[in-house]
Design a protein around this motif. Structure first.
Motif, mmCIF file in Angstrom:
data_model
loop_
_atom_site.group_PDB
_atom_site.id
_atom_site.type_symbol
_atom_site.label_atom_id
_atom_site.label_comp_id
_atom_site.label_asym_id
_atom_site.label_seq_id
_atom_site.Cartn_x
_atom_site.Cartn_y
_atom_site.Cartn_z
ATOM 1 N N UNK A 1 46.838 88.020 23.181
ATOM 2 C CA UNK A 1 48.148 87.836 22.539
ATOM 3 C C UNK A 1 48.351 86.371 22.146
ATOM 4 N N UNK A 2 47.950 85.458 23.037
ATOM 5 C CA UNK A 2 48.108 84.022 22.759
ATOM 6 C C UNK A 2 47.285 83.601 21.545
ATOM 7 N N UNK A 3 46.161 84.285 21.319
ATOM 8 C CA UNK A 3 45.320 83.989 20.155
ATOM 9 C C UNK A 3 45.844 84.704 18.897
ATOM 10 N N UNK A 4 46.970 85.414 19.058
ATOM 11 C CA UNK A 4 47.636 86.113 17.945
ATOM 12 C C UNK A 4 46.787 87.227 17.338
ATOM 13 N N UNK A 5 46.028 87.915 18.189
ATOM 14 C CA UNK A 5 45.243 89.065 17.728
ATOM 15 C C UNK A 5 45.842 90.344 18.302
ATOM 16 N N UNK A 6 45.900 91.432 17.499
ATOM 17 C CA UNK A 6 46.267 92.720 18.086
ATOM 18 C C UNK A 6 45.197 93.115 19.108
ATOM 19 N N UNK A 7 45.611 93.649 20.246
ATOM 20 C CA UNK A 7 44.660 93.995 21.312
ATOM 21 C C UNK A 7 44.187 95.443 21.233
ATOM 22 N N UNK A 8 44.555 96.155 20.183
ATOM 23 C CA UNK A 8 44.246 97.581 20.089
ATOM 24 C C UNK A 8 42.753 97.838 20.356
ATOM 25 N N UNK A 9 42.496 98.813 21.233
ATOM 26 C CA UNK A 9 41.130 99.206 21.592
ATOM 27 C C UNK A 9 40.732 100.333 20.648
ATOM 28 N N UNK A 10 39.749 100.067 19.797
ATOM 29 C CA UNK A 10 39.360 101.021 18.760
ATOM 30 C C UNK A 10 38.096 101.757 19.197
ATOM 31 N N UNK A 11 38.167 103.084 19.156
ATOM 32 C CA UNK A 11 37.013 103.925 19.515
ATOM 33 C C UNK A 11 36.560 104.633 18.241
ATOM 34 N N UNK B 1 39.628 109.044 26.699
ATOM 35 C CA UNK B 1 40.336 107.789 26.434
ATOM 36 C C UNK B 1 39.663 106.697 27.256
ATOM 37 N N UNK B 2 39.403 105.551 26.624
ATOM 38 C CA UNK B 2 38.684 104.471 27.298
ATOM 39 C C UNK B 2 39.618 103.369 27.785
ATOM 40 N N UNK B 3 40.929 103.572 27.608
ATOM 41 C CA UNK B 3 41.903 102.587 28.075
ATOM 42 C C UNK B 3 43.225 103.292 28.353
ATOM 43 N N UNK B 4 44.091 102.596 29.100
ATOM 44 C CA UNK B 4 45.439 103.095 29.350
ATOM 45 C C UNK B 4 46.349 102.483 28.292
ATOM 46 N N UNK B 5 47.167 103.317 27.660
ATOM 47 C CA UNK B 5 48.066 102.786 26.647
ATOM 48 C C UNK B 5 48.566 103.875 25.732
ATOM 49 N N UNK B 6 48.893 103.486 24.506
ATOM 50 C CA UNK B 6 49.455 104.405 23.521
ATOM 51 C C UNK B 6 48.468 104.586 22.373
ATOM 52 N N UNK B 7 48.231 105.840 22.007
ATOM 53 C CA UNK B 7 47.282 106.154 20.936
ATOM 54 C C UNK B 7 47.817 105.646 19.592
ATOM 55 N N UNK B 8 46.908 105.039 18.811
ATOM 56 C CA UNK B 8 47.218 104.555 17.466
ATOM 57 C C UNK B 8 46.359 105.377 16.495
ATOM 58 N N UNK B 9 47.002 106.054 15.556
ATOM 59 C CA UNK B 9 46.262 106.840 14.566
ATOM 60 C C UNK B 9 45.376 105.933 13.731
ATOM 61 N N UNK B 10 44.251 106.487 13.244
ATOM 62 C CA UNK B 10 43.273 105.696 12.493
ATOM 63 C C UNK B 10 43.935 104.898 11.369
ATOM 64 N N UNK B 11 44.787 105.554 10.580
ATOM 65 C CA UNK B 11 45.371 104.870 9.417
ATOM 66 C C UNK B 11 46.357 103.758 9.799
ATOM 67 N N UNK B 12 46.754 103.728 11.085
ATOM 68 C CA UNK B 12 47.688 102.693 11.547
ATOM 69 C C UNK B 12 47.016 101.532 12.270
ATOM 70 N N UNK B 13 45.682 101.571 12.365
ATOM 71 C CA UNK B 13 44.960 100.458 13.003
ATOM 72 C C UNK B 13 45.088 99.242 12.090
ATOM 73 N N UNK B 14 45.460 98.078 12.648
ATOM 74 C CA UNK B 14 45.733 96.906 11.800
ATOM 75 C C UNK B 14 44.467 96.182 11.317
#
Length: 171
Positions: A131-141, A27-40
């Motif tokens: 967040x202020x720029x209204x972008x999801x911050x999800x870290x995609x690997x 894992x390259x970041x601390x947080x909650x895993x997002x499944x591939x199909x749920x990446x926005x």
């Protein structure tokens, strides 16, 4: 001189050992895993660039998922490419549409050509600015050379710490 000493002198230097598969990306970041199909972002959610998963980050730090070399480090700071020592091509993409931020809120700690070790700090990001720029911050690997392997499997779910097993790659 011992009887077998001549064997030692003629022996070729050992080639570097091939990496043992399966290989696991951390894992390259601390947080909650997002499944591939749920990446926005459809490009990632559909696996167009390769098998991947996301981490919804709770802190603004990105770490190396494996030993390797930085192959891409765009000025925008929102993405990094790594060729791991095992031959796995990894793209770390921070956030969705964050390229539009033109580097604001991103502080890369590495540049193209740098050698990295698993766990090295690669990038810091300002989650509030994203967040202020209204972008999801999800870290995609993404494993961009997914087709080179028999299996690329996300093995993590829920909350993860940097360094935890994230993606297992079988040859």
């Amino acid at each position: 001189m011992g009887f077998f000493d001549f064997l030692k002198k003629s022996a070729e230097p050992a080639a570097p050992a091939a990496p043992a598969f399966p290989v696991t990306l951390a894992a390259d970041a601390k947080g909650t895993v997002v499944a591939m199909e749920n990446i926005p972002d459809e490009v990632f959610a559909q696996g167009i660039l390769g098998k991947c998963c996301g981490i919804d980050p709770t802190e603004g730090k990105i770490y190396a998922p494996a030993d390797g070399e930085i192959t891409q480090a765009p000025d925008s700071g929102h993405a990094l490419g790594i060729m791991t020592t095992a031959g796995v091509e990894v793209l770390i993409h921070v956030g969705v549409d964050t390229v539009e931020m033109k580097g604001d809120g991103f502080s890369p700690k590495v540049k193209e050509g740098d050698k990295v070790k698993k766990g090295d700090l690669l990038l810091e990001m300002d989650l509030d600015k994203i967040a202020a720029a209204a972008h999801p911050a999800v870290v995609i690997t993404v494993v961009t050379n997914t087709d080179d392997f028999k299996d690329v499997e996300v093995v993590a779910s829920g909350a993860v710490e940097p360094g935890a097993d994230l993606i297992k790659i079988s040859k």
